[in-house]
Design a protein around this motif. Sequence first.
Motif, short mmCIF file in Angstrom:
data_model
loop_
_atom_site.label_atom_id
_atom_site.label_comp_id
_atom_site.label_asym_id
_atom_site.label_seq_id
_atom_site.Cartn_x
_atom_site.Cartn_y
_atom_site.Cartn_z
N TYR A 131 0.85 -1.19 0.00
CA TYR A 131 0.00 0.00 0.00
C TYR A 131 0.89 1.25 0.00
N TYR A 132 0.30 2.34 -0.47
CA TYR A 132 1.02 3.61 -0.51
C TYR A 132 0.58 4.49 0.65
N ASN A 133 1.55 5.14 1.28
CA ASN A 133 1.30 6.10 2.34
C ASN A 133 2.28 7.25 2.15
N ASP A 134 1.73 8.46 1.92
CA ASP A 134 2.56 9.63 1.61
C ASP A 134 3.46 9.36 0.41
N ASN A 135 2.84 8.74 -0.60
CA ASN A 135 3.52 8.45 -1.87
C ASN A 135 4.70 7.49 -1.72
N GLU A 136 4.74 6.77 -0.61
CA GLU A 136 5.80 5.79 -0.40
C GLU A 136 5.18 4.41 -0.27
N LEU A 137 5.77 3.43 -0.97
CA LEU A 137 5.25 2.07 -0.94
C LEU A 137 5.68 1.36 0.34
N HIS A 138 4.72 0.70 1.01
CA HIS A 138 4.98 -0.03 2.24
C HIS A 138 4.45 -1.45 2.10
N ALA A 139 4.92 -2.32 2.98
CA ALA A 139 4.44 -3.71 3.03
C ALA A 139 4.19 -4.11 4.47
N LYS A 140 3.09 -4.79 4.71
CA LYS A 140 2.81 -5.33 6.03
C LYS A 140 2.13 -6.68 5.87
N GLU A 141 2.29 -7.51 6.88
CA GLU A 141 1.63 -8.81 6.85
C GLU A 141 0.18 -8.64 7.31
N PRO A 142 -0.79 -9.05 6.49
CA PRO A 142 -2.19 -8.91 6.89
C PRO A 142 -2.52 -9.79 8.08
N GLU A 143 -3.47 -9.35 8.84
CA GLU A 143 -3.89 -10.13 10.00
C GLU A 143 -4.55 -11.42 9.54
N LYS A 144 -4.09 -12.53 10.09
CA LYS A 144 -4.65 -13.82 9.70
C LYS A 144 -5.95 -14.08 10.44
N LYS A 145 -6.97 -14.47 9.70
CA LYS A 145 -8.26 -14.73 10.31
C LYS A 145 -8.26 -16.11 10.95
N PHE A 146 -8.99 -16.23 12.05
CA PHE A 146 -9.07 -17.50 12.77
C PHE A 146 -9.72 -18.57 11.91
N ARG A 147 -9.13 -19.76 11.95
CA ARG A 147 -9.70 -20.88 11.21
C ARG A 147 -9.81 -22.08 12.15
N ASP A 148 -10.72 -22.97 11.81
CA ASP A 148 -10.94 -24.17 12.62
C ASP A 148 -9.79 -25.13 12.42
N GLY A 149 -8.80 -25.09 13.34
CA GLY A 149 -7.62 -25.91 13.19
C GLY A 149 -7.93 -27.39 13.21
N TYR A 150 -8.88 -27.81 14.03
CA TYR A 150 -9.24 -29.23 14.11
C TYR A 150 -9.79 -29.71 12.77
N ALA A 151 -10.67 -28.90 12.16
CA ALA A 151 -11.26 -29.29 10.87
C ALA A 151 -10.19 -29.39 9.79
N LEU A 152 -9.23 -28.45 9.82
CA LEU A 152 -8.16 -28.48 8.82
C LEU A 152 -7.28 -29.72 9.00
N LEU A 153 -6.96 -30.05 10.26
CA LEU A 153 -6.14 -31.23 10.51
C LEU A 153 -6.88 -32.51 10.10
#
Length: 334
Positions: free
Chosen positions: A302-324
Amino acid sequence: MDSLTQIVLGAAVGELALGKKIGNKAILWGAIAGTIPDLDVITKWFFDPVRANELHRGFSHSILFSLLAAPLLGWVLAKLYKNSHATWRDWTLLMFLGLFTHPLLDAFTTWGTQLFWPSPYKVSFKSIFVIDPLYTLPFLLCVVLAMRLKRENPKRRYYAKSGLIISSCYLVLTVAIKGYTYSKFEASLIAQNIEYLDIQTKPTPFNSILWTANVQTADAYHIGYYSIFDRTDTIEFSIIPKNHHLLGASREHPLVERLIKLTEGWYTIDQQEDSLLFNDLRFGQLDFEDPESPFVFSYELYYNDNELHAKEPEKKFRDGYALLKKLFNRMGGI
């Protein structure tokens, strides 16, 4: 590999190096040495996500670091335990083995490690997942059995050596399985007349039975799964467009160039409302059965003050048991 595995590996080599002389102190300090290289995770506190991931498994995971740090740490321990039977050379050997076997094991994982730092090349055999119970648990049992015995008991060395041999044999086995499954992916691609530029294979989480392949074509990636228990050699591949064109002029930005280098060119781009999502394909998706599932590693551009930045998006909770559950069902074959 995960911290527990590295602790167990360090403890075992510590026992073999010095257990006869100092008993469980060798296991303790071998375990500590086995965790030291991963202290590079503190870079996340001081740098942005991209820089932190660039530094991870760098200098602290190199042969050079092991050679430099072992004598210094050995000297400290020799002073700390000056009344023990262990000399500075003994402690140096123990610390070197603990420090060096850590990145050596990491070299078999997907992330890889810069063994030959300052060379940027990462050694990565991609034959074992970062957490694999079949590697760790038998090894852990052997180390625990050794710890329970007095240092004069010859069975201590026997148990430590057995754990190291069993785990190493399993590691070699994962390389052989990788070669076998690679041939299955390759044959299926040829049978389906899929022309590809490159292919990478790796095990899915917590096992060496179910493998996945990232297959690069001109404008997309084909992702497939194969279990050694599959009863058919026909592999279905989901197709994910590269969408590299969405980067536009940002493609030449130094930050994007760094991300491309970090992912070794294995990436896709998704359009979001006011930003782009840079997906690292090397570590797969959170849900292997859902082609729309988020990738384990992504960066929001994303751009902020005309400068490109990178961040890791927040991971949404998933049903770990179902995935396993889905993962273990798929391991059983189709």
